[in-house]
Design a protein around this motif. Sequence first.
Motif, PDB file in Angstrom:
ATOM      1  N   PHE A 119       1.750   1.596  -3.589  1.00  0.00           N
ATOM      2  CA  PHE A 119       0.572   2.071  -4.332  1.00  0.00           C
ATOM      3  C   PHE A 119       0.384   3.575  -4.146  1.00  0.00           C
ATOM      4  N   TYR A 120       0.565   4.036  -2.922  1.00  0.00           N
ATOM      5  CA  TYR A 120       0.396   5.463  -2.636  1.00  0.00           C
ATOM      6  C   TYR A 120       1.359   6.289  -3.496  1.00  0.00           C
ATOM      7  N   LEU A 121       2.616   5.879  -3.510  1.00  0.00           N
ATOM      8  CA  LEU A 121       3.612   6.638  -4.280  1.00  0.00           C
ATOM      9  C   LEU A 121       3.336   6.530  -5.782  1.00  0.00           C
ATOM     10  N   GLN A 122       2.927   5.348  -6.216  1.00  0.00           N
ATOM     11  CA  GLN A 122       2.642   5.173  -7.642  1.00  0.00           C
ATOM     12  C   GLN A 122       1.444   6.026  -8.062  1.00  0.00           C
ATOM     13  N   ALA A 123       0.481   6.166  -7.144  1.00  0.00           N
ATOM     14  CA  ALA A 123      -0.679   7.015  -7.446  1.00  0.00           C
ATOM     15  C   ALA A 123      -0.274   8.489  -7.555  1.00  0.00           C
TER      16      ALA A 123
ATOM     17  N   VAL B 144      -1.229   6.772   3.793  1.00  0.00           N
ATOM     18  CA  VAL B 144      -0.268   5.946   4.529  1.00  0.00           C
ATOM     19  C   VAL B 144       0.837   6.820   5.135  1.00  0.00           C
TER      20      VAL B 144
ATOM     21  N   PHE C  90      -6.405  10.201  -0.856  1.00  0.00           N
ATOM     22  CA  PHE C  90      -6.692   8.909  -0.226  1.00  0.00           C
ATOM     23  C   PHE C  90      -7.598   9.059   1.000  1.00  0.00           C
TER      24      PHE C  90
ATOM     25  N   THR D 118      -0.364   1.951 -12.455  1.00  0.00           N
ATOM     26  CA  THR D 118      -0.864   3.029 -11.590  1.00  0.00           C
ATOM     27  C   THR D 118      -0.179   4.370 -11.872  1.00  0.00           C
TER      28      THR D 118
ATOM     29  N   LEU E 202       0.819  -1.214   0.000  1.00  0.00           N
ATOM     30  CA  LEU E 202       0.000   0.000   0.000  1.00  0.00           C
ATOM     31  C   LEU E 202       0.856   1.269   0.000  1.00  0.00           C
ATOM     32  N   HIS E 203       2.077   1.152   0.559  1.00  0.00           N
ATOM     33  CA  HIS E 203       2.992   2.295   0.470  1.00  0.00           C
ATOM     34  C   HIS E 203       3.436   2.505  -0.972  1.00  0.00           C
TER      35      HIS E 203
ATOM     36  N   THR F 118      12.343   5.172  -3.130  1.00  0.00           N
ATOM     37  CA  THR F 118      11.943   6.180  -2.138  1.00  0.00           C
ATOM     38  C   THR F 118      11.679   5.538  -0.777  1.00  0.00           C
ATOM     39  N   LEU F 119      10.994   4.397  -0.777  1.00  0.00           N
ATOM     40  CA  LEU F 119      10.709   3.718   0.491  1.00  0.00           C
ATOM     41  C   LEU F 119      12.001   3.213   1.146  1.00  0.00           C
TER      42      LEU F 119
END
Lengths: 446, 256
Positions: free
Chosen positions: A391-395, B89, B85, B73, A388-389, A406-407
């Motif tokens: 996914f957040y960055l990809q979004a 996160v 969101f 994505t 999900l981390h 980055t993570l």
Amino acid sequence: MSTAEVKRYEGTGAIEDYIRDRSEPEWMRNIRKEAMNRFVADPWPTTEVEEWRRTDISSYDFDEYSFSSESGELASIDLPDDAAALVRFSGSHCSGAAVQQSAAEKGVVVTGLVEAAGGHAGDEVAELVKKKAGSLMREGLARADNRIQTWHYSTITHGVFIYLPKGVVVEDPIYIDFQENGDGRLTVPHVVLFAEQESSAMIVQTTSDSGDGEILYNEGTDCYIDAAADVRFMSIQNLNIDSTVFSFGAGSLQRDGSFQHYVCNFGGMLAKSRFDCTLDGPGSLVRLNGLYFPYQDQQMDMRTVQHHRAPHAESRTYYKGAVRDEAHSIYQGLIEVAPNATQTDAYLTNKNLIMNDGARADSIPTLQINTDDVSCSHGSSTGKLEPLHLFYLQARGYSRVEAEETLLMGFFDDIIDKAPERIQDELRQLVSHRVHEAHEAEEDDE
Amino acid sequence: MKIEIKGLKAKIEDTAILNGVDLTMQSGEIHALMGPNGSGKSTLSNVVFGHPLYEVTGGEIHVDGTNILELETHERSRLGLFMAFQYPVEIPGVTVGRFLKRAAEIRFGEENFNATSFIKELREMLDLMKMDRNFINRYLNEGFSGGEKKRMEVLQMLMLKPTFAILDETDSGLDIDALKIVADGVNRMRDPDFGSLIITHYQRILDHIRPDFVHIMYEGKIVSSGGHELVESLEANGYDWVRSQYGIAEEGNNEQ
């Protein structure tokens, strides 16, 4: 795996010849001979020994590696602007050594160990090496508790001698540059650091290779930190991932001495390392930091030991690693507190980030506390790269590799932060480079 | 930008959540998507962005004629789509400044990126969101309150200037002051070249952001579309009204 199945080593004759043919002072030859006698008597470490339980070297054919030493003259080299000293090796050949004039005038010595012992840096330095390096190396050999280490002391191919005289503060870093080359080569560098009272310096050692082939690298480091000396020692190991890396080091500290050790492990199909620090003086302070990032099918097996032998001393170990692909990391940390070491303040932390199923990290912290009135503890954690981390960055438009990078940068941020400031960008680049390499390898597979 | 969602079906694990969503939206329009909890509103926004836990089992999503279900994505994001969101996160070790700088470089192109004006604008937007400027150096969302996380999402939208933004329950958990701040942020974006889908469970935010179109979702479908009068019906009758009105329709007696 039982001892009987361990491959016999046939190369003892070659070591004897090697020692005999070298034109070296007697004291160094004696260290080699003693090491060889113990080497012959010892078996290779097996997985029955706790320290080697997760790293099985029984299938290694150590005879396959040839070693040669090309010690000789000490060539001069241009010193980078920000360096107090630089020693560079091409394989075992010292391709240059230089010390800033102001530091040299104060008596700072940074030179090739074997060359200086042989008199190439003058009689005075040869005498200093004999006295300072000789005693530290003999103690190191006396402490050696496995065959890799006695092998090391008998076959040292090259090395560095650093001497910081009493009260001398060296502002700019001292650089050690080991550039390895060749295929099937045994390379055995030894670094001796002797820091007298109230001296101070930062040493940055990098180990890389020309990518010609597999190397067996067997490194040893002996450090002595006298009263109120303050030394930072940083080592970046980035050999190719076909190579094998053995590395062991020790630092002993006197009253109020301070020692910060920082190791970064990137290279080696197998990289087995150990660093022991001994807090012999009250008020001494140790920081052992580690950053590692194995990928593909690398195995990194690291051990740290914090020996507290005097009261009121403080030590912290912080090892942090990410493991990717099929890689496996093992961290074993020990805090050992002697009965007289009251008021000890010791902590060790190991954190791991598992980047995918199939990667593995083992963390084994141990405390042996033989007195009350101490503050000792350990903490370790192992987490996974969160989908999900990503996914957040990809979004937000980050590509998969950028998101992962980055993570990872975030994960490594606090350990990179502990590195000397001028090295931090280099560490970030190494991490970033590895993530991109890993993704390129994946794309090639597809 | 024109977004056309046709017959979209999606599931999570073995549970079907979207059962054929049809929705067309364009730049210049503000849409509100309302519906009871569990009706599939958030699933819709996540599916638009390719959330890894959802599987699309039917239908299409076209953005200016491109079927984005075939895109990664980040490629969808790079078309100019943005999602605030519902549950942002926490990313330790990555500062707000560093994270947003890279996102802005991607959005506007590295050659068009100017670090000085970026920082200046980021400070302005933090002021607008009534957030301390120190947030630039804090790790993204780590230790933020619920309201700060929501405002950080809106701040990102303001900085990245998307062509179309989906706000997934950005109003949930906000007090009235924070709600007004968030609404101000969205209203600031209002432009013929900007469109938005505001997903909400409550009517309150729609008093501050007046939508052009209102849709009601129920059991994975859009069951009613109209203007602001739908909000008023909901306000008067509650979600029970939707259930009684459209619950039976599920049995096959489709009135729409």
